[in-house]
Design an enzyme around this catalytic site. Structure first.
Site, PDB file in Angstrom:
ATOM      1  N   GLY A  46       5.579 -35.569  63.223  1.00  0.00           N
ATOM      2  CA  GLY A  46       6.521 -35.359  62.124  1.00  0.00           C
ATOM      3  C   GLY A  46       5.988 -35.987  60.845  1.00  0.00           C
ATOM      4  N   GLN A  51       6.610 -39.545  52.545  1.00  0.00           N
ATOM      5  CA  GLN A  51       5.343 -40.040  53.095  1.00  0.00           C
ATOM      6  C   GLN A  51       4.130 -39.475  52.368  1.00  0.00           C
ATOM      7  OE1 GLN A  51       6.566 -39.125  57.398  1.00  0.00           O
ATOM      8  NE2 GLN A  51       5.267 -40.928  57.605  1.00  0.00           N
ATOM      9  N   CYS A  88       4.776 -44.339  63.499  1.00  0.00           N
ATOM     10  CA  CYS A  88       4.929 -43.567  62.263  1.00  0.00           C
ATOM     11  C   CYS A  88       3.578 -43.491  61.576  1.00  0.00           C
ATOM     12  CB  CYS A  88       5.952 -44.271  61.360  1.00  0.00           C
ATOM     13  SG  CYS A  88       6.195 -43.469  59.765  1.00  0.00           S
ATOM     14  N   LEU A  89       3.238 -42.326  61.039  1.00  0.00           N
ATOM     15  CA  LEU A  89       1.950 -42.164  60.362  1.00  0.00           C
ATOM     16  C   LEU A  89       1.815 -43.099  59.162  1.00  0.00           C
ATOM     17  CD1 LEU A  89       1.528 -38.264  60.499  1.00  0.00           C
ATOM     18  CD2 LEU A  89       0.402 -39.981  61.932  1.00  0.00           C
ATOM     19  N   HIS A 130      14.208 -39.813  63.130  1.00  0.00           N
ATOM     20  CA  HIS A 130      13.160 -40.582  62.440  1.00  0.00           C
ATOM     21  C   HIS A 130      12.844 -39.963  61.083  1.00  0.00           C
ATOM     22  CE1 HIS A 130       9.105 -42.812  62.649  1.00  0.00           C
ATOM     23  NE2 HIS A 130       8.966 -41.985  61.619  1.00  0.00           N
ATOM     24  N   GLU A 131      12.681 -38.640  61.061  1.00  0.00           N
ATOM     25  CA  GLU A 131      12.306 -37.970  59.803  1.00  0.00           C
ATOM     26  C   GLU A 131      13.480 -37.955  58.818  1.00  0.00           C
ATOM     27  OE1 GLU A 131       9.231 -37.613  59.456  1.00  0.00           O
ATOM     28  OE2 GLU A 131       8.760 -37.814  61.581  1.00  0.00           O
ATOM     29  N   HIS A 134      13.656 -41.165  57.008  1.00  0.00           N
ATOM     30  CA  HIS A 134      12.683 -41.277  55.914  1.00  0.00           C
ATOM     31  C   HIS A 134      13.281 -40.793  54.584  1.00  0.00           C
ATOM     32  CE1 HIS A 134       8.820 -42.654  57.399  1.00  0.00           C
ATOM     33  NE2 HIS A 134       8.815 -41.799  58.407  1.00  0.00           N
TER      34      HIS A 134
HETATM   35 NI    NI Z   1       7.623 -41.790  60.095  1.00  0.00          NI
END
Ligand code: NI
Length: 157
Positions: A46, A51, A88-89, A130-131, A134
């Site tokens: 995701g 991000q 998380c990236l 999670h997304e 963000h």
């Molecule tokens: Ni994330």
């Protein structure tokens, strides 16, 4: 298509509340294409607008059953509970266990502005939460009681 730079760690843009997407045009489509390419290249499941420095309410996700593009997503209902390891990236060196709903129902717009409903369970429910977090400036570490610096099991982010 092009890879976008993924913002990391203490970048203040990861802490902003994002604004809705109002224009469904080629610029949006380019962004969505780039975000999907960036997510796949980073081996993630995701990736949300902030991000990549875009403070708008949108994310891309693929938990293994195909690409989802979610614009102006809203979680309509949540059911049950699951606790699992998450990453998380934007926090490549951190992992942690997070409790999420086991099942969520979400509504969102597609790249043409058409509303759709998506129900997700397990990893998909986790990813949707999670997304969506963000987009409100919330990151998974906010939910974690113990931050791990190595994953306890192989886990996609
Ligand atoms: Ni994330």
């Amino acid at each position: 298509m092009a890879l976008r730079n993924i913002l990391k760690d203490e970048d203040p843009q990861l802490r902003k509340v994002c604004r809705p997407v109002t224009e469904f045009n080629e610029r949006l489509w380019q962004l969505l294409d780039d975000m999907a390419e960036t997510m796949y290249a980073a081996n993630g499941v995701g990736l949300a607008g902030p991000q990549v420095g875009i403070l708008r309410r949108l994310f891309v996700m693929d938990v293994g059953d195909g690409l989802v593009e979610a614009i102006n997503p809203e979680i309509l209902s949540e059911k049950g509970e699951q606790t699992d390891q998450e990453g998380c990236l934007s926090f490549p060196e951190k992992w942690g266990y997070v409790t999420r709903p086991q099942r969520v129902k979400m509504k969102a717009q597609d790249r043409n502005g058409k509303w759709f409903i998506l129900t997700g369970e397990d990893l998909k429910a986790r990813c949707i939460c999670h997304e969506t977090d963000h987009l409100n400036g919330v990151v998974f570490l906010d939910h974690v009681t113990e931050i791990l610096t190595t994953p306890r099991e192989p886990r996609k982010r």
